[in-house]
Scaffold this motif. Structure first.
Motif, PDB file in Angstrom:
ATOM      1  N   THR A 191      45.042  26.082  25.100  1.00 27.34           N
ATOM      2  CA  THR A 191      44.977  27.467  25.573  1.00 27.34           C
ATOM      3  C   THR A 191      45.655  27.631  26.923  1.00 27.34           C
ATOM      4  OG1 THR A 191      42.861  27.602  24.489  1.00 27.34           O
ATOM      5  CG2 THR A 191      43.416  29.403  25.960  1.00 27.34           C
ATOM      6  N   SER A 192      46.426  28.691  27.016  1.00 28.52           N
ATOM      7  CA  SER A 192      47.030  29.032  28.314  1.00 28.52           C
ATOM      8  C   SER A 192      46.448  30.377  28.733  1.00 28.52           C
ATOM      9  CB  SER A 192      48.547  29.106  28.178  1.00 28.52           C
ATOM     10  OG  SER A 192      48.901  30.127  27.284  1.00 28.52           O
ATOM     11  N   PRO A 193      46.474  30.683  30.028  1.00 25.66           N
ATOM     12  CA  PRO A 193      45.786  31.894  30.486  1.00 25.66           C
ATOM     13  C   PRO A 193      46.485  33.190  30.051  1.00 25.66           C
ATOM     14  CG  PRO A 193      46.899  30.802  32.316  1.00 25.66           C
ATOM     15  CD  PRO A 193      47.050  29.910  31.131  1.00 25.66           C
ATOM     16  N   LEU A 194      45.696  34.235  29.947  1.00 27.61           N
ATOM     17  CA  LEU A 194      46.205  35.567  29.598  1.00 27.61           C
ATOM     18  C   LEU A 194      46.410  36.351  30.889  1.00 27.61           C
ATOM     19  CD1 LEU A 194      46.793  37.841  27.518  1.00 27.61           C
ATOM     20  CD2 LEU A 194      44.356  38.335  27.520  1.00 27.61           C
ATOM     21  N   PRO A 195      47.663  36.652  31.238  1.00 23.17           N
ATOM     22  CA  PRO A 195      47.900  37.328  32.518  1.00 23.17           C
ATOM     23  C   PRO A 195      47.650  38.823  32.442  1.00 23.17           C
ATOM     24  CG  PRO A 195      49.978  36.983  31.400  1.00 23.17           C
ATOM     25  CD  PRO A 195      48.914  36.391  30.500  1.00 23.17           C
ATOM     26  N   GLU A 196      47.485  39.425  33.593  1.00 25.15           N
ATOM     27  CA  GLU A 196      47.406  40.887  33.680  1.00 25.15           C
ATOM     28  C   GLU A 196      48.823  41.443  33.788  1.00 25.15           C
ATOM     29  OE1 GLU A 196      44.705  43.019  33.499  1.00 25.15           O
ATOM     30  OE2 GLU A 196      43.875  41.130  32.753  1.00 25.15           O
ATOM     31  N   PRO A 197      49.057  42.625  33.254  1.00 25.86           N
ATOM     32  CA  PRO A 197      50.386  43.243  33.404  1.00 25.86           C
ATOM     33  C   PRO A 197      50.707  43.469  34.880  1.00 25.86           C
ATOM     34  CG  PRO A 197      49.076  44.428  31.786  1.00 25.86           C
ATOM     35  CD  PRO A 197      48.163  43.453  32.442  1.00 25.86           C
ATOM     36  N   PRO A 198      51.991  43.434  35.237  1.00 28.21           N
ATOM     37  CA  PRO A 198      52.344  43.671  36.644  1.00 28.21           C
ATOM     38  C   PRO A 198      52.106  45.132  37.017  1.00 28.21           C
ATOM     39  CG  PRO A 198      54.325  43.504  35.294  1.00 28.21           C
ATOM     40  CD  PRO A 198      53.167  43.208  34.395  1.00 28.21           C
ATOM     41  N   ALA A 199      52.030  45.368  38.318  1.00 23.26           N
ATOM     42  CA  ALA A 199      51.963  46.756  38.777  1.00 23.26           C
ATOM     43  C   ALA A 199      53.335  47.365  38.527  1.00 23.26           C
ATOM     44  CB  ALA A 199      51.633  46.796  40.257  1.00 23.26           C
ATOM     45  N   GLY A 200      53.372  48.533  37.961  1.00 21.88           N
ATOM     46  CA  GLY A 200      54.659  49.123  37.626  1.00 21.88           C
ATOM     47  C   GLY A 200      55.267  49.871  38.795  1.00 21.88           C
ATOM     48  N   ILE A 201      56.516  50.260  38.601  1.00 25.91           N
ATOM     49  CA  ILE A 201      57.234  51.056  39.595  1.00 25.91           C
ATOM     50  C   ILE A 201      56.491  52.378  39.828  1.00 25.91           C
ATOM     51  CG2 ILE A 201      58.708  52.017  37.774  1.00 25.91           C
ATOM     52  CD1 ILE A 201      60.972  52.147  39.813  1.00 25.91           C
ATOM     53  N   VAL A 202      56.514  52.826  41.079  1.00 20.16           N
ATOM     54  CA  VAL A 202      55.931  54.131  41.415  1.00 20.16           C
ATOM     55  C   VAL A 202      57.072  55.026  41.880  1.00 20.16           C
ATOM     56  CG1 VAL A 202      54.360  55.358  42.970  1.00 20.16           C
ATOM     57  CG2 VAL A 202      53.709  53.135  42.019  1.00 20.16           C
ATOM     58  N   TYR A 203      57.295  56.128  41.191  1.00 18.42           N
ATOM     59  CA  TYR A 203      58.420  57.011  41.523  1.00 18.42           C
ATOM     60  C   TYR A 203      58.023  58.000  42.605  1.00 18.42           C
ATOM     61  CZ  TYR A 203      60.378  55.144  37.219  1.00 18.42           C
ATOM     62  OH  TYR A 203      60.849  54.299  36.261  1.00 18.42           O
ATOM     63  N   PRO A 204      58.929  58.249  43.550  1.00 13.00           N
ATOM     64  CA  PRO A 204      58.609  59.229  44.593  1.00 13.00           C
ATOM     65  C   PRO A 204      58.367  60.614  44.003  1.00 13.00           C
ATOM     66  CG  PRO A 204      60.917  58.488  44.757  1.00 13.00           C
ATOM     67  CD  PRO A 204      60.235  57.611  43.746  1.00 13.00           C
ATOM     68  N   ASP A 205      59.131  60.959  42.968  1.00 13.06           N
ATOM     69  CA  ASP A 205      58.951  62.272  42.346  1.00 13.06           C
ATOM     70  C   ASP A 205      58.896  62.078  40.827  1.00 13.06           C
ATOM     71  OD1 ASP A 205      59.077  64.808  41.338  1.00 13.06           O
ATOM     72  OD2 ASP A 205      60.779  65.456  42.576  1.00 13.06           O
TER      73      ASP A 205
ATOM     74  N   THR B 222      48.461  34.198  23.386  1.00 10.96           N
ATOM     75  CA  THR B 222      48.022  34.705  22.083  1.00 10.96           C
ATOM     76  C   THR B 222      48.196  33.625  21.018  1.00 10.96           C
ATOM     77  OG1 THR B 222      48.864  36.843  22.806  1.00 10.96           O
ATOM     78  CG2 THR B 222      48.176  36.671  20.527  1.00 10.96           C
ATOM     79  N   LEU B 223      49.336  32.944  21.059  1.00  8.97           N
ATOM     80  CA  LEU B 223      49.575  31.913  20.051  1.00  8.97           C
ATOM     81  C   LEU B 223      48.584  30.754  20.194  1.00  8.97           C
ATOM     82  CD1 LEU B 223      53.471  31.937  19.984  1.00  8.97           C
ATOM     83  CD2 LEU B 223      51.936  32.616  18.125  1.00  8.97           C
ATOM     84  N   SER B 224      48.155  30.534  21.417  1.00  9.07           N
ATOM     85  CA  SER B 224      47.216  29.422  21.609  1.00  9.07           C
ATOM     86  C   SER B 224      45.834  29.747  21.037  1.00  9.07           C
ATOM     87  CB  SER B 224      47.118  29.048  23.094  1.00  9.07           C
ATOM     88  OG  SER B 224      46.358  30.014  23.811  1.00  9.07           O
ATOM     89  N   ARG B 225      45.559  31.023  20.845  1.00 10.23           N
ATOM     90  CA  ARG B 225      44.246  31.394  20.277  1.00 10.23           C
ATOM     91  C   ARG B 225      44.423  32.350  19.102  1.00 10.23           C
ATOM     92  NH1 ARG B 225      40.414  33.880  24.290  1.00 10.23           N
ATOM     93  NH2 ARG B 225      39.523  34.291  22.261  1.00 10.23           N
ATOM     94  N   ILE B 226      45.497  32.142  18.376  1.00 11.83           N
ATOM     95  CA  ILE B 226      45.909  33.138  17.386  1.00 11.83           C
ATOM     96  C   ILE B 226      44.863  33.346  16.282  1.00 11.83           C
ATOM     97  CG2 ILE B 226      47.335  31.444  16.124  1.00 11.83           C
ATOM     98  CD1 ILE B 226      48.204  35.144  16.575  1.00 11.83           C
ATOM     99  N   ALA B 227      44.209  32.281  15.879  1.00 13.38           N
ATOM    100  CA  ALA B 227      43.242  32.443  14.775  1.00 13.38           C
ATOM    101  C   ALA B 227      42.088  33.360  15.202  1.00 13.38           C
ATOM    102  CB  ALA B 227      42.725  31.082  14.328  1.00 13.38           C
ATOM    103  N   ASP B 228      41.599  33.148  16.417  1.00 16.29           N
ATOM    104  CA  ASP B 228      40.510  34.008  16.912  1.00 16.29           C
ATOM    105  C   ASP B 228      40.956  35.467  16.984  1.00 16.29           C
ATOM    106  OD1 ASP B 228      39.190  31.655  17.234  1.00 16.29           O
ATOM    107  OD2 ASP B 228      39.453  31.557  19.421  1.00 16.29           O
ATOM    108  N   TYR B 229      42.153  35.660  17.504  1.00 19.67           N
ATOM    109  CA  TYR B 229      42.634  37.036  17.637  1.00 19.67           C
ATOM    110  C   TYR B 229      42.860  37.697  16.275  1.00 19.67           C
ATOM    111  CZ  TYR B 229      43.174  36.739  22.696  1.00 19.67           C
ATOM    112  OH  TYR B 229      42.939  36.636  24.034  1.00 19.67           O
ATOM    113  N   LEU B 230      43.303  36.909  15.309  1.00 17.27           N
ATOM    114  CA  LEU B 230      43.501  37.486  13.972  1.00 17.27           C
ATOM    115  C   LEU B 230      42.159  37.924  13.380  1.00 17.27           C
ATOM    116  CD1 LEU B 230      46.236  35.122  12.527  1.00 17.27           C
ATOM    117  CD2 LEU B 230      46.453  37.594  12.802  1.00 17.27           C
ATOM    118  N   GLU B 231      41.146  37.120  13.613  1.00 15.96           N
ATOM    119  CA  GLU B 231      39.824  37.506  13.107  1.00 15.96           C
ATOM    120  C   GLU B 231      39.325  38.775  13.789  1.00 15.96           C
ATOM    121  OE1 GLU B 231      37.947  33.298  11.522  1.00 15.96           O
ATOM    122  OE2 GLU B 231      37.747  33.786  13.640  1.00 15.96           O
ATOM    123  N   GLU B 232      39.561  38.833  15.089  1.00 12.75           N
ATOM    124  CA  GLU B 232      39.165  40.045  15.821  1.00 12.75           C
ATOM    125  C   GLU B 232      39.928  41.258  15.278  1.00 12.75           C
ATOM    126  OE1 GLU B 232      39.835  39.746  20.051  1.00 12.75           O
ATOM    127  OE2 GLU B 232      39.336  41.858  20.395  1.00 12.75           O
TER     128      GLU B 232
END
Ligand code: SF4
Lengths: 196, 459, 249
Positions: free
Chosen positions: A18-32, B56-66
């Motif tokens: 298992t590798s970690p699930l990251p959070e999406p980056p903060a997106g661009i903020v437009y002045p207008d 996702t691929l590392s835990r794909i089976a769990d996610y598919l079940e979800e």
């Protein structure tokens, strides 16, 4: 073993650590954001109109040629447009064929790409309306703009949604020699009123 | 099976047409650059997308079940197919059980991979591809030559001729607007008559039990909101965990694919159309085996944007058909031999390993490193001609012994310039077909450096 | 004074000795006490590129044996350096001295800019020059920003060339498209390779280049082969040759 179980078993067997699930980056903020939205919406072939008040919509609609000459108009925005099609009276979405103009409320717009979120509930009894109609008019309150898709998904509630679509301009294709042609299968034009 | 080089050569030989193809795709690459530039966090997005896919691929089976749980709650019927045959049978059964004989399809590379169309047609079902490019190649009885731009290999005149024959457009007419209008009329009839619509899936979301389909033409929307039955087919790798992950991928997808900020329609399905049914078929078809291969599993992160094809200097000059597989270009050169190493042994070599694909890929698949690694698999599996393997072994032996290397180099430089040109530039010398050999100087660099040193010493 | 070993790739040694000599002289004149170990031959790239892993092993081992003892190794070739940095681990991982070798092997321009910190090269080169950014130096060593990446532009090679008085580096329509050499690709995929090469030449010609330069002689060898066959009024020169020649002036 069922196919389901054998697929899941194979996936469990072969999955890497298992590798970690990251959070999406903060997106661009437009002045207008309204300006950015207008540019993006125009760049995708849409027609953008900024209006101060709701009352300005009807006169503005008449300036759209397709609307002025339309025979069949369906409005899903209360009090807007010369609606003459009773959507609730349709037995089947196929009866939408021949609709010239549909007027639909967008929930919010996305500045980065000119997309407008339209939940299924805004499409009336037949969700096919937004794509079967020859011309599409979207009405979005100016207060309802977000900068990026990140903010967009923070707003959308999928619980009980059923259907929802981001619409960004008219239907188009470039499948013949990369030449852009507006009006592939869906709406031939898409006008957006940003109101307020 | 004949290799990529043999199929590429005639394409490249028609230089005018090859240049036209190259320019058309390069134009798309430039549009992509402009869109990517407009997003300051572009590289961060790519990094995040890559990490989301890896997770996702590392835990794909769990996610598919979800996903299955949530989709079922959304009244979506979930089916599972181990391979192409099972996939096709499931789709056919859904249609046959309901007496459906007219199906409209929007783009799905998976159904191309499974050869669904001929399977259904053989069983009496009329299948209409509704993406304009796909319809064009379907009418020509050809596969798509590119995953996003299926008819990119054709000129408008070719299409004008085809439509004249098939749709009755004016002879000689080739204006794209006119031809598109004709196709619109033709396909509207098909949409109105269809009893079921089939789509691919761009992204499915475990947390919400729904999925997203992106099109510019609106064909997926037409095909799924008029008929009562919607079937969506997806490889399991299309899954993402959360709805907020969609933002990351949707920001990258259209920008990478066609240089648009987003597609015209990004449609979210979380339940059937009013009074209808929604089926989703989750397909493995060899993917779980790839998941088990450490070197190649990242290829499963592909979101099928086609950017690696547009940027590939080889693809642009050899055309999609030179790869002989549903998915061509750099990613296809991995996926095809992963599935069938015997028949696609030449594809890992159909690359100059320039790495443009890896840098353009929105999910950062290390495409050219995987191609490099795949070459070793091909050699180990003896899928590279013996003559070539022997030549390499000989070369390795000579290069490993300094004396042998110096001797061979000296002999070559001494002899080649004295040989008759016809002998040097015979058909056995592919380098020399269009190019001169490098100069054969009298001295080697080491000789010159030695001389420099002794002269300095003398001074 | 660090010990610096110079690696001259086999094809430069045999076919383009002036490039090897220019690299040698350039380094020496910039005050770098470079050595040329005589036993060196080839980094093994042709075999590795063909997928022949076992044929590559002896050459990787030989390279480590010869160059492991230096503080730095410098080579006028982006692709050979990439071989050491990005691919040798397969054969040498865990071997004594390999981590040091990998971390301290540099392409010539990279070495001058990042290690020797050369900020000024004095010389004249009043010519119109097209810079060919060979792929491995570009995308594997990151000698410059590749056009695909959305990061701040930089180009170490251009930085060095830009020091010369009178030089004009012409603007190409495709600043970093592959020339089609690609090692064995040049022969395996001869048709596509040559078309790619001719397209590169056309771009340089259109931009008004008189000389095409680069940091990988292998790509230049391919381009020169096409130039000579078609008798085009273009020349190829390795960056080291330009820098060295300009200094002399
Ligand atoms: S490999 Fe990357 S660039 Fe190529 S189609 Fe897939 S996602 Fe796009």
């Amino acid at each position: 073993m069922s196919s389901r179980d054998s697929i899941l078993a194979a996936l469990r067997r072969n999955a890497p650590a298992t590798s970690p699930l990251p959070e999406p980056p903060a997106g661009i903020v437009y002045p207008d954001p309204a300006k950015q939205f207008a540019e993006a919406f125009t760049s995708v072939g849409g027609k953008f109109v900024r209006l101060a008040r709701r009352e300005d919509i009807d006169p503005e609609l008449e300036k759209i040629e397709a609307y002025a000459h339309a025979r069949k108009i369906a409005s899903l925005v209360a009090g807007i447009g010369r609606s003459n099609v009773d959507l609730n009276g349709l037995k089947d979405p196929h009866e939408l064929e021949g609709l010239d103009v549909a007027i639909i409320a967008g929930e919010f717009g996305v500045a980065e790409n000119g997309a407008v979120w339209v939940p299924g509930s805004a499409l009336g009894p037949q969700r096919a309306i937004f794509v079967v109609t020859q011309h599409l008019v979207l009405v979005v309150p100016a207060s309802e703009l977000v900068h990026t898709m990140h903010q967009a998904y923070e707003r959308i509630r999928f619980q009980g949604l059923g259907f929802g679509v981001f619409i960004s301009g008219p239907s188009k294709t470039a499948d013949i020699e990369q030449a852009l042609v507006i009006g592939a299968h869906g709406a031939r034009s898409c006008t957006l009123f940003l109101v307020g | 099976m004949i290799g990529h080089a043999e199929k590429a050569a005639p394409f490249a030989a028609n230089e005018k047409r090859a240049h036209w193809h190259d320019q058309a795709l390069w134009f798309v690459r430039l549009k992509r650059d402009r869109q990517a530039e407009s997003i300051p966090e572009w590289e961060e997005l790519r990094q995040t997308a890559s990490a989301i896919k890896a997770h996702t691929l590392s835990r794909i089976a769990d996610y598919l079940e979800e996903f299955e749980r949530n989709a079922t709650n959304n009244r979506i019927q979930v089916h599972w197919a181990c391979d192409a045959a099972e996939h096709n049978a499931i789709v056919h059964k859904i249609l046959a059980d309901r007496g459906i004989t007219r199906l409209v399809k929007s783009k799905s590379m998976l159904t191309e991979e499974c050869h669904l169309n001929p399977y259904l047609e053989a069983r009496g079902i009329e299948v209409t591809d509704t993406d304009l490019g796909e319809r064009i190649v379907q009418l020509r009885h050809e596969p798509p030559s590119h995953i996003v731009l299926p008819a990119i290999h054709l000129k408008k005149e070719d299409i004008g001729e085809l439509f004249h024959k098939e749709l009755g457009t004016q002879a000689g007419a080739s204006d794209p607007k006119y031809l598109t209008e004709a196709a619109r009329g033709h396909l509207r009839q098909k949409f109105m008559a269809a009893q079921a619509g089939l789509t691919g899936v761009n992204f499915a979301v475990a947390e919400t039990g729904g999925f997203v389909v992106c099109t510019n033409e609106g064909n997926a929307d037409m095909g799924t909101s008029l008929p009562r039955v919607h079937i969506a087919c997806m490889g399991f790798e299309k899954l993402v965990p959360r709805s907020k992950d969609l933002a990351v991928f949707l920001r990258l997808l259209a920008r990478s694919a066609t240089g648009q900020p987003v597609t015209s329609y990004t449609t979210h399905f979380h339940g059937p159309v009013r009074g209808g049914e929604l089926h989703i078929v989750i397909v493995d078809n060899g993917r779980s085996t790839i998941l088990g291969q450490e070197t190649f599993r990242r290829s499963l992160s592909c979101i099928r944007c086609g950017a690696c094809m547009n940027t590939c200097p080889v693809f642009r000059r050899s055309g999609g058909y030179s790869y002989g597989y549903t998915i061509p270009g750099p990613i296809g050169s991995l996926l095809a031999p992963l599935r069938d190493p015997k028949n696609f042994a030449s594809l890992p070599f159909a690359s100059s390993l320039c790495g443009s694909c890896s840098d353009v890929c929105p999910v950062k698949i290390d495409l050219h490193h995987e191609l490099y690694a795949f070459r070793q698999d091909m050699v180990r599996g003896k899928r590279v001609p013996l003559a070539k393997r022997l030549a390499m072994a000989g070369m390795s032996y000579v290069l490993a012994q300094t004396w042998a290397y110096r001797l061979a180099g000296g002999l070559m430089r001494g002899i080649v310039p004295r040989m008759p040109r016809a002998l040097v530039y015979g058909p056995w010398n592919p380098w020399g077909r269009q190019r001169e050999l490098p100069p054969m100087p009298r001295h080697s660099a080491r000789g010159l450096i030695q001389r420099d040193l002794t002269q300095k010493g003398a001074k | 004074m660090p010990r610096v070993g110079l690696f001259i790739p086999c094809y430069i040694d045999q076919f383009y000795p002036q490039v090897g000599l220019a690299s040698w002289r350039l380094l020496r004149r910039l005050g770098i006490e470079v050595e040329f170990p005589e036993e060196q031959t080839c980094c093994g790239q042709p075999m590795a590129n063909s997928g022949c892993a076992e044929c590559t092993r002896p050459l990787a081992e030989k390279f480590l044996r010869i160059f492991g003892k230096y503080d730095y190794v410098v080579a006028p070739s982006g692709s050979c350096v990439s071989m050491v940095r990005n691919h040798y681990a397969q054969w040498l991982s865990g071997r004594e001295g390999f981590d040091h070798l990998r971390a301290n092997t540099f392409e010539l321009c990279e070495y001058l800019v990042d290690v020797a910190r050369v900020s000024k090269i004095d010389g004249d080169f009043p010519c119109k020059v097209g810079l060919h950014m060979s792929c491995h130096g570009l995308r594997e060593l990151r000698l410059a920003r590749s056009s695909e990446l959305m990061v701040k532009p930089f180009n170490k090679v251009r930085f060095l060339l830009g020091q010369l008085r009178g030089i004009e580096i012409v603007e190409l329509t495709r600043p970093d498209e592959c020339c089609g050499f690609g090692g064995t690709f040049a022969v395996n995929e001869e048709a596509v390779s040559c078309l790619m090469g001719r397209d590169r030449l056309a771009d340089h010609e259109r931009a008004g280049a008189e000389i095409i330069t680069g940091f990988d002689t292998s790509c230049l060898m391919h381009l020169e082969g096409l130039i000579r066959r078609e008798k085009k009024p273009l020349r190829v020169m390795h960056v080291a040759e330009i820098l060295e020649q300009a200094r002399l002036s």
